[in-house]
Design a protein around this motif. Structure first.
Motif, PDB file in Angstrom:
ATOM      1  N   ARG A   1      -7.493   0.254  -6.173  1.00 51.78           N
ATOM      2  CA  ARG A   1      -8.418   0.762  -5.064  1.00 51.78           C
ATOM      3  C   ARG A   1      -7.954   1.605  -3.878  1.00 51.78           C
ATOM      4  O   ARG A   1      -6.960   1.335  -3.542  1.00 51.78           O
ATOM      5  CB  ARG A   1      -9.383  -0.312  -4.336  1.00 51.78           C
ATOM      6  N   ILE A   2      -8.880   2.397  -3.325  1.00 52.13           N
ATOM      7  CA  ILE A   2      -8.488   3.254  -1.903  1.00 52.13           C
ATOM      8  C   ILE A   2      -9.149   2.187  -0.860  1.00 52.13           C
ATOM      9  O   ILE A   2     -10.472   1.738  -1.119  1.00 52.13           O
ATOM     10  CB  ILE A   2      -9.131   4.423  -2.028  1.00 52.13           C
ATOM     11  N   ILE A   3      -8.499   1.785   0.080  1.00 52.91           N
ATOM     12  CA  ILE A   3      -8.996   1.094   1.071  1.00 52.91           C
ATOM     13  C   ILE A   3      -8.865   1.582   2.407  1.00 52.91           C
ATOM     14  O   ILE A   3      -8.021   2.537   2.637  1.00 52.91           O
ATOM     15  CB  ILE A   3      -8.153  -0.334   1.031  1.00 52.91           C
ATOM     16  N   ALA A   4      -9.533   1.081   3.562  1.00 51.96           N
ATOM     17  CA  ALA A   4      -9.537   1.426   4.859  1.00 51.96           C
ATOM     18  C   ALA A   4      -8.914   0.186   5.660  1.00 51.96           C
ATOM     19  O   ALA A   4      -9.217  -0.876   5.261  1.00 51.96           O
ATOM     20  CB  ALA A   4     -10.856   1.818   5.583  1.00 51.96           C
ATOM     21  N   LEU A   5      -7.923   0.422   6.487  1.00 51.48           N
ATOM     22  CA  LEU A   5      -7.234  -0.707   6.972  1.00 51.48           C
ATOM     23  C   LEU A   5      -7.310  -0.542   8.662  1.00 51.48           C
ATOM     24  O   LEU A   5      -7.299   0.528   9.240  1.00 51.48           O
ATOM     25  CB  LEU A   5      -5.769  -0.686   6.734  1.00 51.48           C
ATOM     26  N   HIS A   6      -8.065  -1.643   9.288  1.00 52.79           N
ATOM     27  CA  HIS A   6      -8.261  -1.674  10.673  1.00 52.79           C
ATOM     28  C   HIS A   6      -7.229  -2.122  11.553  1.00 52.79           C
ATOM     29  O   HIS A   6      -7.297  -3.528  11.667  1.00 52.79           O
ATOM     30  CB  HIS A   6      -9.666  -2.061  10.733  1.00 52.79           C
ATOM     31  N   PRO A   7      -6.315  -1.663  12.082  1.00 53.64           N
ATOM     32  CA  PRO A   7      -5.385  -2.268  12.946  1.00 53.64           C
ATOM     33  C   PRO A   7      -5.946  -2.988  13.992  1.00 53.64           C
ATOM     34  O   PRO A   7      -5.275  -3.922  14.593  1.00 53.64           O
ATOM     35  CB  PRO A   7      -4.298  -1.185  13.172  1.00 53.64           C
ATOM     36  N   THR A   8      -6.887  -2.493  14.632  1.00 58.31           N
ATOM     37  CA  THR A   8      -7.288  -3.064  15.898  1.00 58.31           C
ATOM     38  C   THR A   8      -8.204  -4.366  15.503  1.00 58.31           C
ATOM     39  O   THR A   8      -8.974  -5.004  16.286  1.00 58.31           O
ATOM     40  CB  THR A   8      -8.232  -2.088  16.694  1.00 58.31           C
ATOM     41  N   SER A   9      -8.475  -4.505  14.089  1.00 59.72           N
ATOM     42  CA  SER A   9      -9.198  -5.925  13.720  1.00 59.72           C
ATOM     43  C   SER A   9      -8.597  -6.689  12.881  1.00 59.72           C
ATOM     44  O   SER A   9      -8.792  -6.963  11.796  1.00 59.72           O
ATOM     45  CB  SER A   9     -10.524  -5.471  13.279  1.00 59.72           C
ATOM     46  N   SER A  10      -7.207  -6.846  13.307  1.00 57.93           N
ATOM     47  CA  SER A  10      -6.141  -7.644  12.343  1.00 57.93           C
ATOM     48  C   SER A  10      -5.973  -7.253  10.759  1.00 57.93           C
ATOM     49  O   SER A  10      -6.032  -8.110  10.007  1.00 57.93           O
ATOM     50  CB  SER A  10      -6.704  -9.305  12.414  1.00 57.93           C
ATOM     51  N   PHE A  11      -6.081  -5.948  11.001  1.00 63.06           N
ATOM     52  CA  PHE A  11      -5.902  -5.224   9.385  1.00 63.06           C
ATOM     53  C   PHE A  11      -6.859  -5.694   8.554  1.00 63.06           C
ATOM     54  O   PHE A  11      -6.519  -5.877   7.179  1.00 63.06           O
ATOM     55  CB  PHE A  11      -4.395  -5.551   8.905  1.00 63.06           C
TER      56      PHE A  11
ATOM     57  N   ALA B   1       0.706  -1.325   0.067  1.00 62.29           N
ATOM     58  CA  ALA B   1      -0.094   0.136  -0.017  1.00 62.29           C
ATOM     59  C   ALA B   1       0.692   1.195  -0.001  1.00 62.29           C
ATOM     60  O   ALA B   1       1.885   1.391   0.521  1.00 62.29           O
ATOM     61  CB  ALA B   1      -1.041   0.093   1.182  1.00 62.29           C
ATOM     62  N   THR B   2       0.381   2.375  -0.645  1.00 62.17           N
ATOM     63  CA  THR B   2       1.067   3.385  -0.589  1.00 62.17           C
ATOM     64  C   THR B   2       0.003   4.517  -0.084  1.00 62.17           C
ATOM     65  O   THR B   2      -0.950   4.321   0.104  1.00 62.17           O
ATOM     66  CB  THR B   2       1.721   3.892  -1.947  1.00 62.17           C
ATOM     67  N   PHE B   3       0.623   5.936   0.047  1.00 66.92           N
ATOM     68  CA  PHE B   3      -0.231   6.853   0.516  1.00 66.92           C
ATOM     69  C   PHE B   3      -1.056   6.712   1.770  1.00 66.92           C
ATOM     70  O   PHE B   3      -2.117   6.926   2.107  1.00 66.92           O
ATOM     71  CB  PHE B   3      -1.426   7.541  -0.467  1.00 66.92           C
ATOM     72  N   LEU B   4      -0.457   5.781   2.871  1.00 64.59           N
ATOM     73  CA  LEU B   4      -0.949   5.563   4.072  1.00 64.59           C
ATOM     74  C   LEU B   4      -1.159   6.675   4.910  1.00 64.59           C
ATOM     75  O   LEU B   4      -0.082   7.345   5.158  1.00 64.59           O
ATOM     76  CB  LEU B   4       0.140   4.596   4.782  1.00 64.59           C
ATOM     77  N   ARG B   5      -2.228   6.880   5.337  1.00 61.69           N
ATOM     78  CA  ARG B   5      -2.554   7.972   6.150  1.00 61.69           C
ATOM     79  C   ARG B   5      -3.431   7.568   7.310  1.00 61.69           C
ATOM     80  O   ARG B   5      -4.193   6.830   7.384  1.00 61.69           O
ATOM     81  CB  ARG B   5      -3.552   9.119   5.306  1.00 61.69           C
ATOM     82  N   PHE B   6      -2.909   8.211   8.543  1.00 63.37           N
ATOM     83  CA  PHE B   6      -3.739   7.925   9.873  1.00 63.37           C
ATOM     84  C   PHE B   6      -5.108   9.000   9.953  1.00 63.37           C
ATOM     85  O   PHE B   6      -4.832  10.024   9.707  1.00 63.37           O
ATOM     86  CB  PHE B   6      -2.854   8.120  11.052  1.00 63.37           C
ATOM     87  N   THR B   7      -5.892   8.299  10.361  1.00 59.77           N
ATOM     88  CA  THR B   7      -7.142   9.123  10.538  1.00 59.77           C
ATOM     89  C   THR B   7      -7.124   9.892  11.882  1.00 59.77           C
ATOM     90  O   THR B   7      -6.420   9.409  12.858  1.00 59.77           O
ATOM     91  CB  THR B   7      -8.371   8.164  10.956  1.00 59.77           C
ATOM     92  N   PRO B   8      -7.171  11.190  11.999  1.00 62.23           N
ATOM     93  CA  PRO B   8      -7.114  12.010  13.303  1.00 62.23           C
ATOM     94  C   PRO B   8      -7.830  11.630  14.406  1.00 62.23           C
ATOM     95  O   PRO B   8      -8.834  11.190  14.243  1.00 62.23           O
ATOM     96  CB  PRO B   8      -7.738  13.573  12.622  1.00 62.23           C
TER      97      PRO B   8
END
Length: 309
Positions: A200-210, A179-186
């Motif tokens: 595609r643009i994706i959301a990654l959920h670190p607290t749910s095993s990505f 993945a590129t352009f990784l951005r943390f949600t404020p």
């Protein structure tokens, strides 16, 4: 839904005799022109640009996406980090120039990666809250980008994967997603990124095993992404493409809106909702998304002592 976009030239503010308008005007953000720092002062629709009057040269600048905070890196054998807000400057001397630096969305944390270590800092101190060294890191030379969240969680991007640490000092785990352009949600652990392999643009959920959540896909006619940043309220993301319109995706509403605009793309954050805009003629321009209609604004060069109308 398709909307139009406006292109305007910023009007410089008129200053009364004897008044230094640039100094009194609030700082919008900082950018680099070559190795010189340029300060944008005022508001998006009426601001100046003025080069730093000192001889200091800079190699990196990052503005927070959800607060007035900036991280600067000076050039030289002994590089210096400068964390700047309207109320304070924190200066940190590094033993070697950093390859990558990053500031969190609200400026709560910032980080510097050198050839030998990753150092994480809180905005309230010049001492690192954590230092990580190889072999707990990917090879620093392989890292292409660094991102840090408002809770100190950290991402190191490499060409084939990214490495994630949940908190300052926690171990890094490789995630096999290119993945590129990784951005943390404020104020959140959620990551937004571009998955070029799947287009595609994706959301990654670190607290749910990505867990991966597709947001914008090829079914939305998405082309190669050239820029990605959060909106002012962090409820949507702005995406620029190598070909195609400017996109805004509402996270809570799952709604995509497009805005046709001339060639160019988002290259950096200037201020919350305001982005440095690349364009073929190389004029300094910003994209102001805080308006009802996103607007490209050409920034005129300012004269610090005697601004012109």
């Amino acid at each position: 839904m398709m909307h139009t976009i406006a292109i305007l030239t910023l009007f410089q503010l008129a200053a009364s005799s004897g008044v230094n308008a640039l100094v009194s005007s609030p700082t919008l953000g900082y950018i680099l022109t070559g190795n010189r720092m340029v300060r944008l002062a005022g508001v998006p629709g009426a601001c100046y640009s003025t080069a730093d009057v000192t001889t200091t040269q800079y190699t990196q600048v990052h503005n927070a996406s959800a607060a007035q905070a900036t991280l600067l890196v000076t050039d030289g054998a002994s590089a210096t980090l400068i964390y700047r807000t309207p109320l304070t400057d924190i200066t940190i001397t590094l033993p070697e120039p950093p390859q990558h630096t990053a500031i969190s969305p609200t400026g709560a944390y910032f980080a510097a990666l050198t050839a030998n270590r990753l150092s994480l800092y809180r905005r309230s101190s010049s001492a690192p809250v954590a230092t990580v060294e190889p072999p707990s890191l990917p090879v620093p030379a392989d890292v292409t980008a660094l991102a840090i969240g408002d809770y100190g969680d950290t991402v190191l991007t490499t060409p084939t994967a990214f490495w994630y640490s949940a908190s300052p000092g926690a171990s890094f785990t490789p995630i096999s997603i290119a993945a590129t352009f990784l951005r943390f949600t404020p104020r959140d652990h959620l990551l937004i990124a571009y998955d070029a392999g799947q287009g595609r643009i994706i959301a990654l959920h670190p607290t749910s095993s990505f867990a991966i959540e597709p947001l914008i896909t090829s079914q939305d006619a998405l082309t190669a992404v050239s820029g990605l940043e959060f909106s002012t309220d962090a409820l949507s993301i702005w995406v620029t493409q190598q070909t195609g319109p400017l996109l805004n995706y509402s996270l809570p509403g799952r709604h995509l809106t497009s805005f046709p605009l001339p060639a160019g793309g988002i290259t950096a954050v200037v201020a919350p909702g305001v982005f440095l805009w690349s364009q073929p003629d190389q004029q300094t321009a910003i994209l102001d998304t805080t308006r009802s209609t996103p607007t490209i604004l050409i920034v005129p060069a300012g004269n610090e002592q005697a601004p012109s109308k």
